[in-house]
Design a protein around this motif. Sequence first.
Motif, PDB file in Angstrom:
ATOM      1  N   ALA A  63      32.721  42.503  -2.479  1.00 21.12           N
ATOM      2  CA  ALA A  63      32.302  41.110  -2.645  1.00 21.12           C
ATOM      3  C   ALA A  63      33.324  40.335  -3.472  1.00 21.12           C
ATOM      4  N   ARG A  64      33.885  40.990  -4.466  1.00 24.13           N
ATOM      5  CA  ARG A  64      34.902  40.317  -5.282  1.00 24.13           C
ATOM      6  C   ARG A  64      36.200  40.128  -4.512  1.00 24.13           C
ATOM      7  N   GLU A  66      36.354  39.479  -1.368  1.00 23.36           N
ATOM      8  CA  GLU A  66      36.072  38.329  -0.507  1.00 23.36           C
ATOM      9  C   GLU A  66      36.131  37.019  -1.299  1.00 23.36           C
ATOM     10  N   ARG A  67      35.491  37.022  -2.441  1.00 17.17           N
ATOM     11  CA  ARG A  67      35.360  35.783  -3.216  1.00 17.17           C
ATOM     12  C   ARG A  67      36.629  35.461  -4.015  1.00 17.17           C
ATOM     13  N   ASP A  68      37.148  36.458  -4.740  1.00 14.60           N
ATOM     14  CA  ASP A  68      38.208  36.182  -5.705  1.00 14.60           C
ATOM     15  C   ASP A  68      39.607  36.236  -5.093  1.00 14.60           C
ATOM     16  N   ARG A  72      36.589  33.138  -0.081  1.00 15.63           N
ATOM     17  CA  ARG A  72      35.583  32.752   0.897  1.00 15.63           C
ATOM     18  C   ARG A  72      34.206  33.236   0.458  1.00 15.63           C
ATOM     19  N   ALA A  73      33.205  32.590   1.003  1.00  9.92           N
ATOM     20  CA  ALA A  73      31.832  32.958   0.677  1.00  9.92           C
ATOM     21  C   ALA A  73      31.550  34.377   1.161  1.00  9.92           C
ATOM     22  N   VAL A  74      30.702  35.062   0.422  1.00 14.41           N
ATOM     23  CA  VAL A  74      30.356  36.435   0.768  1.00 14.41           C
ATOM     24  C   VAL A  74      29.306  36.424   1.868  1.00 14.41           C
TER      25      VAL A  74
END
Length: 220
Positions: A63-64, A66-68, A72-74
């Motif tokens: 998730a990190r 993807e986000r960081d 983009r949104a998870v």
Amino acid sequence: MDGRLQERWDAVIFDFDGVLCDSNDLKGETFATLYAHEGPEVQDAIRAYHRDNGGMPRREKLARFERDILGRAVDEERLDRMVAGFAAAVEEAVIACAEIPGATDFLATHAGRPALFIISATPHEEMLRIAERRGMTDRFVSVHGSPPSKAETAAMLIARHGLRPDRVAFVGDAVQDYAAATALNLHFVGVRDADGRHPFPDGTLTIADLRELPTALARL
């Protein structure tokens, strides 16, 4: 040395990847492979994030990414597929992976006294299978994956077995291991990576591998 360790310690808690099993780079490459379509720069960022954030459950780590890293949104369904793909790719490889030098000898010498435990960020059922397939289960009082967090699991073990925190050592290679030990007032021994690096504060007792662990525990 053996007798002194038994007198000094009631329990030793081990992380798994990078502490008992030389599997950190293997997992880093597996994460990077999931992002092969994003290009080499993203893959290098994935490897670096994995290296600097050991001890984090894989779903949270993905998730990190993807986000960081990708900004983009998870997407939870995509995350489910990636977690499943990672698990399918990595479990057999970890079972076959080399040990951290000294692991087998330490476990054979000290199994039973002091009490030995594994607390890993690997999903619990997968961690149980890996320990069983590697022939390690009988060396430990119990083996634990995630969830819950490492600190929560360690607190549960201390309460369940009536352990004194000042007689428990946590051996880990990640900030999350150090944080769990610190939160519970446990002693800590850090394991450096193959390049001699570690993420711990200055002054933390660290070792190159488990061949040095008996001496480190005797110093605490």
